[in-house]
Design an enzyme around this catalytic site. Sequence first.
Site, PDB file in Angstrom:
ATOM      1  N   GLY A 116      22.321 -36.378  17.818  1.00 13.48           N
ATOM      2  CA  GLY A 116      22.479 -36.472  19.276  1.00 13.48           C
ATOM      3  C   GLY A 116      22.507 -37.907  19.779  1.00 13.48           C
ATOM      4  N   ARG A 127      19.690 -42.041  27.324  1.00 19.84           N
ATOM      5  CA  ARG A 127      18.653 -42.540  28.244  1.00 19.84           C
ATOM      6  C   ARG A 127      17.782 -43.652  27.642  1.00 19.84           C
ATOM      7  NH1 ARG A 127      15.093 -38.168  30.347  1.00 19.84           N
ATOM      8  NH2 ARG A 127      15.959 -36.700  28.845  1.00 19.84           N
ATOM      9  N   LYS A 172      19.136 -43.748  18.675  1.00 20.52           N
ATOM     10  CA  LYS A 172      17.805 -43.332  19.145  1.00 20.52           C
ATOM     11  C   LYS A 172      16.791 -43.173  18.027  1.00 20.52           C
ATOM     12  CE  LYS A 172      17.041 -39.160  21.036  1.00 20.52           C
ATOM     13  NZ  LYS A 172      16.908 -38.171  22.127  1.00 20.52           N
ATOM     14  N   ALA A 194      -9.325 -83.894   9.008  1.00 19.84           N
ATOM     15  CA  ALA A 194      -8.571 -83.528  10.211  1.00 19.84           C
ATOM     16  C   ALA A 194      -7.265 -84.303  10.295  1.00 19.84           C
ATOM     17  CB  ALA A 194      -9.417 -83.806  11.446  1.00 19.84           C
ATOM     18  N   TYR A 246       9.098 -82.221   3.245  1.00 15.64           N
ATOM     19  CA  TYR A 246      10.522 -82.025   3.540  1.00 15.64           C
ATOM     20  C   TYR A 246      11.143 -83.363   3.884  1.00 15.64           C
ATOM     21  CZ  TYR A 246      14.538 -79.777   5.884  1.00 15.64           C
ATOM     22  OH  TYR A 246      15.775 -79.352   6.256  1.00 15.64           O
TER      23      TYR A 246
END
Length: 459
Positions: A12, A16, A23, A379, A386
């Site tokens: 189907g 909606r 669906k 820290a 890269y």
Amino acid sequence: MPTLHIVILAAGLGKRMHSALPKVLHRLAGKPLLGHVLDTARALSPDRICVVYGHGGEAVPRAMGDDSLTWVLQSPQLGTGHAVMQALPHLDTTGMTMVLYGDVPLTGAETLGRLFRMAESGKLALLTVDLADPSGYGRIVRNGDGSIAAIIEEKDAGPSQRAIREINTGIMAIPNAHLHGWLHRLENNNAQKEYYLTDIVAMAVEDGVAVEAIQPGHEWEVAGVNSKVQLAALERICQHEGARKLLEQGVTLADAQRIDVRGWLDCGSDVEIDVGCIFEGRVRLGDGVKVGAYSVLKDVSVEAGSAIAPFSLIESAAIGENCRIGPYARIRPGTRLDSGVHIGNFVEVKNSTIAAASKANHLSYIGDSVVGRNVNIGAGTITCNYDGANKYQTIIEDDVFVGSDTQLVAPVRVTQGSTIGAGSTITRDTPPETLTLSRVKQTSIDGWKRPVKKPRDGQ
Ligand code: UD1
Ligand code: CA
């Protein structure tokens, strides 16, 4: 066991939903609607599962990627009876066929088991439910003695039939001995010019085949999805049911209304989950694991005793025992942390292994790295993995101390026991058990004056 065939109607149109996605591929708790129905179907160990598809075309079989299913194309879609007709060449003449809907995702295997047992004795078994508002559904018409006479679609029903509150969910189990004959007798002389599967009920009565109905344990088991509003409502039900199962297993949830599991969440004992967490894919939490508020875990295993502090995002990673993660940690795919590792706030780890008891507690990026045991990463330390074209590995051996704000320019090896002075840019391998720093010598300029603002003209 008699032969059991399951036919799932999924041809189907989901008009909606207002979406380009078919669906039945819309997701509920992270899984396509059709996936839920298939899982329930498989739980009944059927001899065959046929899926009738149409709208959405080949995208539907492709998305499900399961070679064991029998896919049947229905084009055009001329009604539920016509849909089952398309599957007929695959259905036996003995045993039974159970009809499920691809957009009714939450039917319990227990409910379907009861339907199966009813049909096993040769009856036509219907799943019906009494609704406060039955509008839109086919109505179950019963005789004075309570026996079922027919199903009348709303568009074909008169006022007294429309007043009936017992409706057809569409889910039924049909004895195969009759199915072929009944489907061949279907006609489309009705309000919608469709071949109604529901017309087989009156045929069964005519042929003296008993028709009986059972009702599901919960109304949501038969709720279909036609709109995003209905999908959202079922999502809440599905999540609430999932949360209830976790609570029953002994998991502590700070708020059962505020957890979302979009996949599989497997928990050991004494697991605690704070509000707002999302679990996607396959997540395994070991004994005593705590997950802080608003954390997102996708395809992750966390071993016993580890704690994830709030606002952490962890994907495709393995976290060892007694680790401390977050708050605000980001752990990206390919990360493996050994036991007792601490990853603190605003630390990003990607495609790296970190051995036992090592710590990166604040503001760091660790990418494509192999970190040994008892390493302390200060820290602001970052691995420069890269060069704009290629990625390189950083190796940090056991017992290394990396001072704050260090850049480790890969490929580079920080050898066992070495110390890096704060603020260094490390481009070459460091010798073991040494202090390495690369730092401009500190100077102070006597008598230096801060600039002051010049007065503007006219002031
Ligand atoms: C059908 C039932 C109705 C029941 C209702 C429950 C018939 C004639 N009517 O209504 O009694 O109360 O379901 O929701 O059976 N489908 C196909 N091919 C088609 C038509 C439908 O695969 O040609 C599938 C749809 O994708 C959906 C299901 O069948 O999953 C039901 O179709 P839908 O149009 O929603 O239901 P109705 O036919 O209106
Ligand atoms: Ca219809």
